[in-house]
Design a protein around this motif. Structure first.
Motif, PDB file in Angstrom:
ATOM      1  N   ALA A  62       0.945  -1.173   0.477  1.00 38.86           N
ATOM      2  CA  ALA A  62       0.315   0.057  -0.342  1.00 38.86           C
ATOM      3  C   ALA A  62       0.714   1.318   0.029  1.00 38.86           C
ATOM      4  N   HIS A  63       0.391   2.614  -0.376  1.00 36.95           N
ATOM      5  CA  HIS A  63       1.179   3.588  -0.358  1.00 36.95           C
ATOM      6  C   HIS A  63      -0.244   4.614  -0.309  1.00 36.95           C
ATOM      7  N   PRO A  64      -0.053   5.806   1.023  1.00 37.19           N
ATOM      8  CA  PRO A  64      -1.545   5.649   0.611  1.00 37.19           C
ATOM      9  C   PRO A  64      -0.449   7.458   0.707  1.00 37.19           C
ATOM     10  N   GLY A  65       0.549   7.503   0.155  1.00 33.91           N
ATOM     11  CA  GLY A  65       0.846   9.152  -0.215  1.00 33.91           C
ATOM     12  C   GLY A  65       0.668   9.043  -1.915  1.00 33.91           C
ATOM     13  N   ASN A  66       0.040   8.215  -2.301  1.00 34.66           N
ATOM     14  CA  ASN A  66      -0.286   8.831  -4.199  1.00 34.66           C
ATOM     15  C   ASN A  66      -1.837   9.290  -3.569  1.00 34.66           C
ATOM     16  N   TYR A  67      -2.633   9.497  -2.801  1.00 31.97           N
ATOM     17  CA  TYR A  67      -3.453  10.494  -1.565  1.00 31.97           C
ATOM     18  C   TYR A  67      -3.435  11.690  -1.755  1.00 31.97           C
TER      19      TYR A  67
ATOM     20  N   VAL B 238      -1.212  17.777  -5.391  1.00 34.12           N
ATOM     21  CA  VAL B 238      -1.072  18.305  -6.982  1.00 34.12           C
ATOM     22  C   VAL B 238      -1.753  18.808  -8.083  1.00 34.12           C
ATOM     23  N   LEU B 239      -3.203  17.947  -7.802  1.00 35.39           N
ATOM     24  CA  LEU B 239      -4.103  18.290  -8.278  1.00 35.39           C
ATOM     25  C   LEU B 239      -4.981  19.531  -8.422  1.00 35.39           C
ATOM     26  N   HIS B 240      -4.774  19.967  -6.574  1.00 31.47           N
ATOM     27  CA  HIS B 240      -5.378  21.127  -6.582  1.00 31.47           C
ATOM     28  C   HIS B 240      -7.415  20.892  -5.483  1.00 31.47           C
ATOM     29  N   LEU B 241      -7.413  19.666  -5.002  1.00 30.83           N
ATOM     30  CA  LEU B 241      -8.226  19.292  -5.105  1.00 30.83           C
ATOM     31  C   LEU B 241      -8.962  19.712  -4.036  1.00 30.83           C
ATOM     32  N   GLY B 242      -8.373  20.193  -3.336  1.00 26.56           N
ATOM     33  CA  GLY B 242      -9.265  21.340  -2.261  1.00 26.56           C
ATOM     34  C   GLY B 242      -9.981  22.458  -2.800  1.00 26.56           C
TER      35      GLY B 242
ATOM     36  N   ILE C 185       0.334  13.071 -14.951  1.00 24.81           N
ATOM     37  CA  ILE C 185       0.376  12.683 -14.030  1.00 24.81           C
ATOM     38  C   ILE C 185      -0.058  11.092 -13.923  1.00 24.81           C
ATOM     39  N   SER C 186       0.680  10.216 -13.438  1.00 24.52           N
ATOM     40  CA  SER C 186       0.842   9.171 -13.156  1.00 24.52           C
ATOM     41  C   SER C 186      -0.687   8.318 -12.717  1.00 24.52           C
ATOM     42  N   GLN C 187      -0.613   7.104 -13.632  1.00 24.41           N
ATOM     43  CA  GLN C 187      -1.734   6.457 -13.623  1.00 24.41           C
ATOM     44  C   GLN C 187      -2.964   6.383 -11.727  1.00 24.41           C
ATOM     45  N   ASN C 188      -1.948   6.183 -11.101  1.00 25.83           N
ATOM     46  CA  ASN C 188      -2.315   5.717  -9.381  1.00 25.83           C
ATOM     47  C   ASN C 188      -2.635   7.134  -9.117  1.00 25.83           C
ATOM     48  N   VAL C 189      -1.480   8.071  -9.074  1.00 25.14           N
ATOM     49  CA  VAL C 189      -2.664   8.824  -8.298  1.00 25.14           C
ATOM     50  C   VAL C 189      -3.248  10.070  -8.580  1.00 25.14           C
ATOM     51  N   PHE C 190      -3.849   9.822 -10.907  1.00 28.01           N
ATOM     52  CA  PHE C 190      -4.947  10.295 -10.723  1.00 28.01           C
ATOM     53  C   PHE C 190      -5.774   9.331 -10.291  1.00 28.01           C
ATOM     54  N   ILE C 191      -5.828   8.253  -9.773  1.00 22.81           N
ATOM     55  CA  ILE C 191      -7.104   7.445  -9.753  1.00 22.81           C
ATOM     56  C   ILE C 191      -7.802   7.883  -8.073  1.00 22.81           C
ATOM     57  N   ALA C 192      -6.195   7.687  -7.192  1.00 24.36           N
ATOM     58  CA  ALA C 192      -6.865   8.136  -5.909  1.00 24.36           C
ATOM     59  C   ALA C 192      -6.932   9.627  -5.538  1.00 24.36           C
ATOM     60  N   ALA C 193      -6.960  10.347  -7.158  1.00 23.41           N
ATOM     61  CA  ALA C 193      -8.268  11.636  -6.955  1.00 23.41           C
ATOM     62  C   ALA C 193      -9.279  11.282  -6.863  1.00 23.41           C
ATOM     63  N   LEU C 194      -9.310  10.635  -8.316  1.00 26.44           N
ATOM     64  CA  LEU C 194     -10.815  10.189  -8.259  1.00 26.44           C
ATOM     65  C   LEU C 194     -11.221   9.750  -7.680  1.00 26.44           C
ATOM     66  N   ALA C 195     -10.602   8.789  -6.626  1.00 27.69           N
ATOM     67  CA  ALA C 195     -11.524   8.243  -5.005  1.00 27.69           C
ATOM     68  C   ALA C 195     -11.519   9.695  -4.032  1.00 27.69           C
ATOM     69  N   ILE C 196     -10.541  10.413  -3.996  1.00 29.62           N
ATOM     70  CA  ILE C 196     -10.685  11.157  -3.168  1.00 29.62           C
ATOM     71  C   ILE C 196     -12.414  13.035  -3.389  1.00 29.62           C
ATOM     72  N   ALA C 197     -12.645  12.444  -4.997  1.00 28.17           N
ATOM     73  CA  ALA C 197     -13.570  13.498  -5.291  1.00 28.17           C
ATOM     74  C   ALA C 197     -14.786  12.795  -5.018  1.00 28.17           C
ATOM     75  N   CYS C 198     -15.376  11.361  -4.879  1.00 26.97           N
ATOM     76  CA  CYS C 198     -16.130  10.666  -5.044  1.00 26.97           C
ATOM     77  C   CYS C 198     -16.539  10.647  -3.446  1.00 26.97           C
ATOM     78  N   VAL C 199     -15.888  11.000  -2.432  1.00 26.28           N
ATOM     79  CA  VAL C 199     -16.029  11.168  -0.918  1.00 26.28           C
ATOM     80  C   VAL C 199     -17.131  11.641  -0.610  1.00 26.28           C
ATOM     81  N   PRO C 200     -16.899  13.510  -0.834  1.00 22.39           N
ATOM     82  CA  PRO C 200     -18.008  14.084  -0.350  1.00 22.39           C
ATOM     83  C   PRO C 200     -20.249  13.099  -1.457  1.00 22.39           C
ATOM     84  N   THR C 201     -20.247  13.176  -2.633  1.00 20.98           N
ATOM     85  CA  THR C 201     -21.311  12.192  -3.311  1.00 20.98           C
ATOM     86  C   THR C 201     -21.856  11.403  -2.135  1.00 20.98           C
TER      87      THR C 201
END
Length: 297
Positions: free
Chosen positions: A72-77, A83-87, A259-275
């Protein structure tokens, strides 16, 4: 009485079959197998996305793919967040969604109340025209809607890169108006007549009687309004080209280059959390609101 009720009730499996040990075992076996199967169908994509964000760049592109990450690499999140300015993207999306919600609660409730209780001339014709727009594919009207937002008629003001480009089109929601109108139809007319006898006008009746009774359907409309803005991609892509004002869907699409694919997938997972959290909190409102007003009495 119980026997008569059991014989009159039609089910897929009769009570006589369930009374037998073999039938009861077969019933519960099939039930749990189907439950687990449907749960896997709906939950496995979420699991795949969350675990994909924990994989290394080499493992995420490995063939065949791994179901469980080797390490596991939780640092990807945290990398995806920075990097993607998710906030900023999540804040922009929440701001647009809440604004659209506020405007819909004001104008859609007023429209549904007027059609249902005030009964203006040609009210049914207006409702029919609004419902007819639901049959038109969104892609057909996307161009004229964009041209209107780019230069408002008579005012010649552009709404591009402003919240109003998201808010104003979302107000004209025929489906939500129909849901509200159907619920308002189920409110007894005698209550409104009693309020009128006491001297309450239409606005006072709406505020003091109709709205307190309409909390279930208002909750459903609120959920639909927020989710519609949150998941939309094409319209924000056209009307919000400026990076600092983009929604989370558009921003992830624009910033995913390099952006590497694993980091991008982590961003997608974060974006799904609010909904997902929003649904878990208000799931009771969804069910109660969808069934509210289905029967009069």
């Amino acid at each position: 009485m119980a026997t008569a009720f059991d014989t009159q009730t039609r089910t897929l499996v009769s009570q006589a079959q369930l009374a037998r040990p073999a039938g009861r075992v077969l019933y519960w076996t099939v039930f749990w197998v189907l439950m687990v199967l449907f749960a896997l169908v709906f939950l496995f994509p979420l699991y795949w996305m969350i675990t994909g964000g924990l994989k290394s760049p080499q493992e995420i592109i490995q063939t065949p793919p791994t179901v469980v990450p080797h390490a596991a690499h939780p640092g990807n999140y945290s990398t995806a967040w920075q990097v993607l300015h998710l906030g900023r993207l999540l804040w922009n999306t929440a701001y647009y969604a809440l604004g659209a919600l506020a405007l819909q609660l004001v104008f859609d409730v007023a429209a549904a109340y007027a059609i249902s209780k005030l009964r203006p001339i040609f009210g049914n014709a207006v409702l029919f025209a609004m419902l007819a727009t639901l049959m038109i594919p969104t892609t057909v009207i996307i161009l004229p809607t964009y041209l209107t937002a780019n230069s408002l008629p008579f005012l010649h003001v552009s709404l591009i890169n402003t919240p109003w480009a998201i808010w104003l089109p979302s107000v004209a929601n025929a489906f939500n108006i129909f849901l509200l109108k159907r619920f308002f139809d189920s409110i007894p007319t005698e209550l409104l007549a009693a309020a009128a006898v006491d001297g309450a006008g239409p606005m006072r009746t709406l505020w003091s009687i109709v709205l307190p009774m309409s909390r279930p359907i208002l909750g459903v409309v609120s959920i639909f309004a927020v989710v519609a803005v949150w998941k939309d991609f094409l319209w924000p892509l056209l009307t919000l080209p400026k990076t600092s004002v983009q929604t989370v869907n558009v921003g992830l699409n624009q910033l995913s280059v390099g952006i590497s694919q694993n980091v991008f997938i982590a961003a997608l997972a974060i974006a799904c959390v609010p909904t997902v959290v929003f649904f878990l909190i208000f799931q009771r409102n969804i069910m109660s609101g969808l069934t509210a007003g289905a029967m009069k009495g």
